[in-house]
Motif scaffolding. Sequence first.
Motif, mmCIF file in Angstrom:
data_model
loop_
_atom_site.group_PDB
_atom_site.id
_atom_site.type_symbol
_atom_site.label_atom_id
_atom_site.label_comp_id
_atom_site.label_asym_id
_atom_site.label_seq_id
_atom_site.Cartn_x
_atom_site.Cartn_y
_atom_site.Cartn_z
ATOM 1 N N ARG A 162 0.785 -1.230 0.000
ATOM 2 C CA ARG A 162 0.000 0.000 0.000
ATOM 3 C C ARG A 162 0.821 1.287 0.000
ATOM 4 N NH1 ARG A 162 -0.920 2.056 5.324
ATOM 5 N NH2 ARG A 162 -0.094 0.718 6.989
ATOM 6 N N ASN A 163 2.170 1.180 0.006
ATOM 7 C CA ASN A 163 2.988 2.386 0.036
ATOM 8 C C ASN A 163 3.963 2.377 -1.143
ATOM 9 O OD1 ASN A 163 5.363 4.172 0.824
ATOM 10 N ND2 ASN A 163 3.903 4.645 2.452
ATOM 11 N N GLU A 164 3.784 3.317 -2.059
ATOM 12 C CA GLU A 164 4.590 3.379 -3.276
ATOM 13 C C GLU A 164 6.067 3.634 -2.961
ATOM 14 O OE1 GLU A 164 5.823 3.473 -7.217
ATOM 15 O OE2 GLU A 164 3.969 2.730 -6.322
ATOM 16 N N ILE A 165 6.353 4.434 -1.937
ATOM 17 C CA ILE A 165 7.744 4.773 -1.601
ATOM 18 C C ILE A 165 8.504 3.530 -1.153
ATOM 19 C CG2 ILE A 165 9.205 6.063 0.015
ATOM 20 C CD1 ILE A 165 7.019 8.251 -0.026
ATOM 21 N N ILE A 166 7.912 2.737 -0.269
ATOM 22 C CA ILE A 166 8.559 1.518 0.196
ATOM 23 C C ILE A 166 8.652 0.498 -0.938
ATOM 24 C CG2 ILE A 166 8.368 -0.443 1.775
ATOM 25 C CD1 ILE A 166 7.197 1.424 3.834
ATOM 26 N N ARG A 167 7.644 0.456 -1.788
ATOM 27 C CA ARG A 167 7.668 -0.457 -2.932
ATOM 28 C C ARG A 167 8.826 -0.113 -3.874
ATOM 29 N NH1 ARG A 167 2.606 -0.470 -3.545
ATOM 30 N NH2 ARG A 167 2.376 1.139 -5.135
ATOM 31 N N ARG A 168 9.028 1.168 -4.133
ATOM 32 C CA ARG A 168 10.138 1.590 -4.993
ATOM 33 C C ARG A 168 11.477 1.230 -4.362
ATOM 34 N NH1 ARG A 168 7.453 6.654 -5.869
ATOM 35 N NH2 ARG A 168 9.010 7.625 -4.512
ATOM 36 N N PHE A 169 11.577 1.374 -3.048
ATOM 37 C CA PHE A 169 12.812 1.023 -2.339
ATOM 38 C C PHE A 169 13.135 -0.461 -2.541
ATOM 39 C CE2 PHE A 169 14.142 -1.065 1.679
ATOM 40 C CZ PHE A 169 15.489 -0.744 1.634
ATOM 41 N N VAL A 170 12.151 -1.327 -2.412
ATOM 42 C CA VAL A 170 12.372 -2.761 -2.571
ATOM 43 C C VAL A 170 12.805 -3.089 -3.995
ATOM 44 C CG1 VAL A 170 11.257 -5.025 -2.575
ATOM 45 C CG2 VAL A 170 10.813 -3.424 -0.716
ATOM 46 N N PHE A 171 12.108 -2.539 -4.980
ATOM 47 C CA PHE A 171 12.433 -2.851 -6.378
ATOM 48 C C PHE A 171 13.795 -2.285 -6.769
ATOM 49 C CE2 PHE A 171 7.629 -3.131 -7.310
ATOM 50 C CZ PHE A 171 7.633 -4.465 -6.941
ATOM 51 N N SER A 172 14.109 -1.093 -6.262
ATOM 52 C CA SER A 172 15.415 -0.494 -6.543
ATOM 53 C C SER A 172 16.539 -1.321 -5.923
ATOM 54 C CB SER A 172 15.453 0.937 -6.009
ATOM 55 O OG SER A 172 16.745 1.494 -6.151
ATOM 56 N N SER A 173 16.337 -1.769 -4.695
ATOM 57 C CA SER A 173 17.334 -2.616 -4.027
ATOM 58 C C SER A 173 17.526 -3.917 -4.789
ATOM 59 C CB SER A 173 16.909 -2.915 -2.588
ATOM 60 O OG SER A 173 16.803 -1.730 -1.826
ATOM 61 N N LEU A 174 16.413 -4.487 -5.262
ATOM 62 C CA LEU A 174 16.476 -5.729 -6.027
ATOM 63 C C LEU A 174 17.278 -5.529 -7.314
ATOM 64 C CD1 LEU A 174 15.621 -8.654 -6.543
ATOM 65 C CD2 LEU A 174 13.488 -7.787 -7.515
ATOM 66 N N ALA A 175 17.024 -4.440 -8.015
ATOM 67 C CA ALA A 175 17.723 -4.184 -9.277
ATOM 68 C C ALA A 175 19.223 -4.001 -9.049
ATOM 69 C CB ALA A 175 17.139 -2.944 -9.954
ATOM 70 N N ASN A 176 19.577 -3.236 -8.016
ATOM 71 C CA ASN A 176 20.996 -2.997 -7.739
ATOM 72 C C ASN A 176 21.711 -4.284 -7.349
ATOM 73 O OD1 ASN A 176 20.712 -0.263 -8.242
ATOM 74 N ND2 ASN A 176 20.328 0.250 -6.099
ATOM 75 N N ARG A 177 21.051 -5.085 -6.517
ATOM 76 C CA ARG A 177 21.681 -6.325 -6.065
ATOM 77 C C ARG A 177 21.783 -7.328 -7.200
ATOM 78 N NH1 ARG A 177 24.925 -6.395 -2.184
ATOM 79 N NH2 ARG A 177 23.464 -5.707 -0.571
ATOM 80 N N MET A 178 20.772 -7.384 -8.052
ATOM 81 C CA MET A 178 20.792 -8.304 -9.186
ATOM 82 C C MET A 178 21.945 -7.967 -10.129
ATOM 83 S SD MET A 178 19.479 -10.937 -10.552
ATOM 84 C CE MET A 178 17.915 -11.097 -9.689
ATOM 85 N N GLU A 179 22.210 -6.685 -10.302
ATOM 86 C CA GLU A 179 23.327 -6.271 -11.153
ATOM 87 C C GLU A 179 24.644 -6.805 -10.597
ATOM 88 O OE1 GLU A 179 25.383 -2.116 -12.803
ATOM 89 O OE2 GLU A 179 23.448 -2.078 -11.774
ATOM 90 N N GLY A 180 24.797 -6.731 -9.265
ATOM 91 C CA GLY A 180 26.014 -7.238 -8.650
ATOM 92 C C GLY A 180 26.149 -8.748 -8.777
ATOM 93 N N VAL A 181 25.049 -9.464 -8.595
ATOM 94 C CA VAL A 181 25.090 -10.920 -8.703
ATOM 95 C C VAL A 181 25.384 -11.347 -10.143
ATOM 96 C CG1 VAL A 181 23.713 -13.034 -8.514
ATOM 97 C CG2 VAL A 181 23.599 -11.307 -6.713
ATOM 98 N N LEU A 182 24.831 -10.643 -11.119
ATOM 99 C CA LEU A 182 25.115 -10.957 -12.517
ATOM 100 C C LEU A 182 26.584 -10.716 -12.844
ATOM 101 C CD1 LEU A 182 21.949 -9.554 -14.333
ATOM 102 C CD2 LEU A 182 22.589 -11.945 -14.006
ATOM 103 N N SER A 183 27.156 -9.656 -12.262
ATOM 104 C CA SER A 183 28.589 -9.391 -12.454
ATOM 105 C C SER A 183 29.418 -10.522 -11.859
ATOM 106 C CB SER A 183 28.975 -8.064 -11.805
ATOM 107 O OG SER A 183 28.339 -6.980 -12.437
ATOM 108 N N LEU A 184 28.990 -11.021 -10.702
ATOM 109 C CA LEU A 184 29.678 -12.138 -10.069
ATOM 110 C C LEU A 184 29.635 -13.375 -10.963
ATOM 111 C CD1 LEU A 184 30.966 -13.592 -7.600
ATOM 112 C CD2 LEU A 184 28.639 -13.971 -6.759
ATOM 113 N N ILE A 185 28.464 -13.677 -11.518
ATOM 114 C CA ILE A 185 28.333 -14.837 -12.407
ATOM 115 C C ILE A 185 29.236 -14.677 -13.626
ATOM 116 C CG2 ILE A 185 26.746 -16.065 -13.937
ATOM 117 C CD1 ILE A 185 24.521 -15.359 -11.913
ATOM 118 N N GLU A 186 29.283 -13.461 -14.169
ATOM 119 C CA GLU A 186 30.131 -13.203 -15.345
ATOM 120 C C GLU A 186 31.599 -13.408 -15.004
ATOM 121 O OE1 GLU A 186 30.917 -9.667 -18.662
ATOM 122 O OE2 GLU A 186 29.623 -9.315 -16.931
ATOM 123 N N GLU A 187 32.022 -12.918 -13.837
ATOM 124 C CA GLU A 187 33.414 -13.075 -13.437
ATOM 125 C C GLU A 187 33.773 -14.541 -13.256
ATOM 126 O OE1 GLU A 187 34.340 -10.802 -10.004
ATOM 127 O OE2 GLU A 187 34.079 -8.872 -10.974
#
Length: 220
Positions: free
Chosen positions: A127-152
């Motif tokens: 029910r809160n757009e601000i907290i929802r954006r925080f979760v999705f943004s955190s997910l995107a940033n972390r996924m980028e790091g994990v993908l970099s790890l897989i590539e390495e």
Amino acid sequence: MLDNPTAEGQRLEILQLFPFFQDLSDSFQQQMIKTAELASLPRGAFYFEEGHSCSRIALVGGGDIRVFKRGETGREITLYHVERGQTCILTASCVLAHTPYPATAIVDTDALAVLFPADIFRDWVARNEIIRRFVFSSLANRMEGVLSLIEEITFGKLDERLLKFLEERSLAFPGKQGIQMTHEEIATELGSVREVISRILKDFERRGLLQQSRGKILLK
């Protein structure tokens, strides 16, 4: 009035590390402060073990929680670290999807965090757009790091990855005289084994790139 002014101040201090908190309404901020449970997590404690249900989610105010996968052979690979001003996005995804935790998370350095019950956090995200954006943004940033790890791991040479890891570790702790990690700990971080890491480090030492002593590595 909150029950403990000191605890309230600590909860508020941790929440203020997260930019999304400043964007919430005053009433929602107060709700978060009152709901938050202050927790000290000692070094070596499990934040979550693989297969456990996620009954709470933490916003970390200090310390370091290492998230890793362990294979059937016992070998480990570090997926990421959760540090000051961060949350474990695997926990968030498990809370939202009602699924078990798919990795293991252990406290590497004594940590301080605020914890929120899973059902309340799910309601906030819904029910809160601000907290929802925080979760999705955190997910995107972390996924980028994990993908970099897989590539390495897939395409990178281990000696190059090791040297890069040591350089980054040295920069992260500029005041320390050397990198205080065992070969086993480094192998775990890089998804390798101690024998291979030891062999590469010895080669680096012969080439004059670093100096080793018991439990310490000094880059030159």
